[in-house]
Design an enzyme around this catalytic site. Structure first.
Site, PDB file in Angstrom:
ATOM      1  N   HIS B 210      30.817   5.794  -8.293  1.00  0.00           N
ATOM      2  CA  HIS B 210      29.419   5.819  -8.708  1.00  0.00           C
ATOM      3  C   HIS B 210      28.583   4.715  -8.069  1.00  0.00           C
ATOM      4  CE1 HIS B 210      29.173   8.826 -12.161  1.00  0.00           C
ATOM      5  NE2 HIS B 210      30.304   9.036 -11.537  1.00  0.00           N
ATOM      6  N   ASP B 552      11.246  12.527  -1.831  1.00  0.00           N
ATOM      7  CA  ASP B 552      10.235  11.575  -2.240  1.00  0.00           C
ATOM      8  C   ASP B 552      10.638  10.176  -1.796  1.00  0.00           C
ATOM      9  OD1 ASP B 552       9.277  10.200  -5.449  1.00  0.00           O
ATOM     10  OD2 ASP B 552       8.180  10.261  -3.539  1.00  0.00           O
ATOM     11  N   SER B 556       7.313   7.994  -5.196  1.00  0.00           N
ATOM     12  CA  SER B 556       6.060   8.047  -5.927  1.00  0.00           C
ATOM     13  C   SER B 556       6.141   9.019  -7.091  1.00  0.00           C
ATOM     14  CB  SER B 556       4.931   8.483  -4.992  1.00  0.00           C
ATOM     15  OG  SER B 556       5.276   9.745  -4.439  1.00  0.00           O
ATOM     16  N   GLU B 563       6.340  21.113   0.567  1.00  0.00           N
ATOM     17  CA  GLU B 563       7.729  20.647   0.603  1.00  0.00           C
ATOM     18  C   GLU B 563       8.507  21.223  -0.564  1.00  0.00           C
ATOM     19  OE1 GLU B 563       6.766  16.541   0.504  1.00  0.00           O
ATOM     20  OE2 GLU B 563       7.318  16.231   2.600  1.00  0.00           O
ATOM     21  N   ASN B 594       0.172  20.781 -10.407  1.00  0.00           N
ATOM     22  CA  ASN B 594      -0.343  20.576  -9.073  1.00  0.00           C
ATOM     23  C   ASN B 594      -1.483  19.571  -9.086  1.00  0.00           C
ATOM     24  OD1 ASN B 594      -1.146  20.921  -6.429  1.00  0.00           O
ATOM     25  ND2 ASN B 594      -0.623  23.088  -6.480  1.00  0.00           N
ATOM     26  N   GLU B 603       7.994  15.729 -13.950  1.00  0.00           N
ATOM     27  CA  GLU B 603       7.398  16.500 -15.033  1.00  0.00           C
ATOM     28  C   GLU B 603       7.909  17.923 -15.000  1.00  0.00           C
ATOM     29  OE1 GLU B 603       5.950  13.602 -16.830  1.00  0.00           O
ATOM     30  OE2 GLU B 603       5.402  15.567 -17.590  1.00  0.00           O
TER      31      GLU B 603
END
Lengths: 162, 625
Positions: B210, B552, B556, B563, B594, B603
């Site tokens: 890990h 990402d 962010s 993408e 969006n 989210e």
């Protein structure tokens, strides 16, 4: 007649699978053996309630000629299947259990003191080990009275199992 | 076992009634003891089953990683193809991380406000700093990013000086998996690293499976860090990734004891492992790209026009380990010992192998070693000895899956004597609660997890059930049900024993298979979308989490809608998921996540969760699923 035999065969097949499942959970090495010290747990997990003496005899039946500390599945399966088919070592019904507690409480107080329970469990019958005693106490003792209200205790355990 | 002597019963005088009474008492005691032993055994079994469930699911997840790894390989190998279709996507996926700011430069940019009342470390570190940290963490304080980075930079510097295997002489030995579970992994890591910096010759850290930035993404460490360190989290992750690669592979004690995380394989070559450049091993999910001459040429031919800046595949393959080296490291980090002789692929985990006692003997003898100490598998008692005493598994995280699931342990070794084991179980609450309560707790947690698994494969399960249900009665025999469950879920669980927790059975012993889905369902973020799509996203959400996190690259939390869509298309084809693209689009649109052409993928993924009908107040905090 043939139908009966089919039904028996199916029953045996199901028993085999059930026994295999119970065994495998304790087969840590995945090599079809379990530690002899876990055999009691396995047998009991299948719904049987042998006494310590009866368990001792069962283990003797499934052990190797020269005990290795491990029990092999090949030896365990046929013995266990017989036990299940013959419905041996049936569990104790709730009312018998209650009566047993009542025998130990002849004054009919409705409870056993902690010391009384310890005395009976560790000195009579097939005595508990210290670990077994501690574990039973941790759940059975009512902290307020420091005694075992056996009727409540039994009810609680039965609910938990179902 | 014990034949009670009737004469010893009673108090001396042998009156008939007294004997009769004693005999009754004896029988009563026997009844109670017998009943209790049966009950206790069933409790222990339930505890075992719960553990088995946790473990099976954990390993199945790890196996899922193999698929993800294949997916990445697939993308790398088809790089040009993918690049043509989705320019920039692969660059984002596999390009090396952001600018390598110099340590001083970066640290100078960070200011510690006066209002900061957390622990302040003093370099060079001493044992007072260790105490300081422990006390501070007990008070739930968070160590400022400045110090975190300092520790990490310093740790990396020290680790870089160390060989792949540290040699040491007898001292207390501990094998541990450092992070990835629970919410305080960062704090534990800091204590470990600070301790290491104070006692670099006495504390030896080895890499575990890990200690891998991609595994961290899947299992929550990445999230923990980004959450605790909103400003500097990205930098911390970047340095941490490097620190991981510099962790040594193993320790050799007294030239006799080999301490590694997982295990060995029949081809384990310690000499090779001593030599490799271990820091090239970035992640188990990024196997080396095949290096046949053909391919190399093809890539070179493409030149700089298509090969974007920073991509690892450009130019030198010396940036990575050879396939053989990589596999050797995987074996060390992922293998498990088993009773069966020989060496065969660890299909449970999807990496490393299962090695038998003969393999252990062979390898230990080859290098004149006596014992192998390893971790990697949770053991109920905290440790386990196998292979004739030659392999010791030590697992130090108690309550690993759930409160009450297992004890932790550590070993104390001195030369010439047998090792001594110390067991413990953290949280007072656990120790004080009676056994049946603890068992109930882990059992319900395990069953819950299993039900979530079932619901995420609902469509496949129903199809399997219906195939066997010829007369469409809605019922199957126990055997048929168990068979289908195993076939679809592949968890190798004792289905017959677990059935009472999962489904309802009628008086003939037949199972109402739909009852398994009754009190659980996946929350539909949007009503109009098909269940199969919801189910699929829920099922693959860990993988999608990793993929999105990688895309990402600046952490962010947002990626472009383009993408997002492209990723989904590639994912779909590789995982053979049969869902209409338009469905997916519609879902994203309707969820209205969006934000100016970008999508907040956290989210998005959070919106897919399982609801348990009988949950009272809070949602389940599923740790592993």
């Amino acid at each position: 007649m043939a139908d009966d035999r089919d039904r028996d065969e199916i029953a045996v097949a199901e028993f085999h699978k059930k026994i295999k499942e119970a065994f495998e959970v304790f087969d840590h090495e995945s090599n079809n053996t379990v530690d002899v010290r876990e055999v009691g747990t396995i047998i009991r997990s299948l719904g049987c309630c042998p006494s310590e003496g009866e368990l001792h005899d069962l283990i003797a039946e499934v052990e190797e000629e020269e005990p290795t500390g491990y029990i092999r599945f090949e030896k365990f399966l046929p013995v266990m299947t017989e036990v299940l088919l013959e419905r041996r070592y049936r569990p104790i019904p709730e009312d018998i259990l209650l009566r047993a507690f009542e025998v130990l409480d002849p004054a009919k107080r409705g409870f056993l003191s902690k010391d009384e329970l310890i005395k009976y469990m560790t000195e009579e019958g097939e005595p508990f080990s210290q670990e077994e005693m501690e574990e039973m106490l941790s759940a059975a003792i009512d902290p307020e009275s420091n005694s075992v209200l056996y009727k409540d205790y039994i009810t609680m355990m039965v609910i938990d199992e179902n | 076992m014990n034949s009670p002597n009737l004469e010893d019963m009673g108090c001396g005088t042998s009156s008939a009634t007294k004997d009769k009474k004693s005999e009754k008492a004896l029988k009563a005691a026997l009844v109670i003891q017998n009943w209790y032993r049966g009950y206790r055994a069933r409790l222990k079994t339930r505890q075992r089953y719960a553990l088995t469930i946790f473990q099976s699911i954990e390993y199945a997840d790890e196996q899922g990683q193999l698929q993800l790894s294949n997916f990445f390989s697939f993308m790398l190998e088809n790089y040009t193809h993918v690049q043509e279709k989705e320019p920039g996507l692969v660059t984002r996926l596999f390009g090396s991380s952001i600018q390598d700011k110099d340590r001083q430069d970066y640290l100078e940019l960070i200011e510690i406000p006066d209002s900061y009342c957390g622990p302040r470390l003093q370099f060079p570190l001493t044992f007072t700093d260790i105490d300081l940290l422990i006390e501070a963490f007990k008070q739930q304080q968070i160590l400022h990013a400045y110090y975190v980075l300092e520790v990490l930079f310093e740790t990396k510097k020290v680790l870089q000086q160390m060989p792949n295997f540290t040699h040491t002489n007898t001292s207390p030995s501990k094998e541990i998996t450092i992070c990835d579970r629970g919410k305080n992994s960062m704090e534990i890591l800091m204590i470990l690293f600070v301790s290491f910096l104070v006692y670099p010759n006495d504390l030896h850290l080895n890499r575990g499976n890990h200690e891998d930035f991609m595994m961290n993404m899947r299992y929550g460490f990445t999230k923990e860090i980004l959450h605790k360190y909103k400003l500097h989290g990205k930098k911390i992750l970047q340095i941490l990734e490097e620190v991981y690669t510099w962790l040594p592979i193993g320790t050799i004690i007294d030239n006799e004891v080999l301490v590694i995380h997982g295990g060995i394989s029949e081809s384990t070559d310690l000499n090779l492992l001593h030599r490799i450049e271990r820091n090239k091993m970035r992640s188990v999910l990024m196997p080396p790209i095949p290096m046949d001459g053909d391919r190399a040429e093809k890539k070179n031919k493409l030149g700089t026009t298509t090969v974007a800046q920073g991509i690892r595949t450009s130019g030198s393959f010396s940036e990575q380990l050879t396939k053989q080296e990589w596999e050797q490291v995987i074996d060390i980090l992922w293998s498990d010992p088993r009773g069966k002789r020989g060496c065969y692929p660890n299909t449970n985990r999807g990496g490393g192998c299962y090695f038998g006692p003969d393999i252990t003997s062979k390898i230990l003898n080859k290098y004149q070693l006596k014992i192998l100490v390893r971790s990697h598998e949770c053991k109920p008692e905290g440790y386990e000895i196998c292979h004739d005493g030659k392999v010791i598994t030590v697992f130090s995280a108690s309550n690993y899956y759930e409160e009450g699931s297992n004890r932790g342990a550590y070993i104390r070794m001195s030369s010439g004597t047998t090792p001594r084991f110390f067991q413990y179980q953290i949280t007072k609450a656990t120790c004080l609660r009676p056994l049946y309560q603890r068992v109930n707790a882990i059992e319900s947690s395990a069953i819950r997890m299993l039900k979530e698994r079932m619901i995420s494969r609902k469509t496949d399960l129903i199809r399997a059930f219906q195939l066997q249900d010829r007369n469409k009665s809605g019922k199957l025999s126990m055997g048929q049900w168990a068979f289908s469950m195993e076939n679809v879920l592949g968890l190798n669980l004792p289905w017959r024993s677990l059935s009472s927790h999962l489904v309802t059975t009628d008086k003939d012993g037949n199972i109402d298979y739909m009852s398994g889905f009754q009190d659980v369902h996946i929350q539909k973020p949007v009503k109009e979308v098909q269940s199969t799509l919801i189910e699929t996203v829920y099922r693959y959400r860990s993988d999608l989490q990793i993929i999105f996190n990688i895309i990402d690259s600046d952490h962010s939390g947002l990626i472009s809608m383009e993408e997002f869509r492209s990723m989904w298309k590639l994912f779909k084809s590789h995982y053979s998921v049969h869902i209409d693209d338009s469905q997916f689009d519609e879902l994203a649109e309707r969820m209205d996540l969006n934000k100016d052409g970008s999508i907040d993928f956290n989210e998005f993924l959070k919106a897919f969760y399982v609801v348990h009908k009988f949950d009272q107040l809070t949602k389940s905090d599923t740790k592993l699923a």
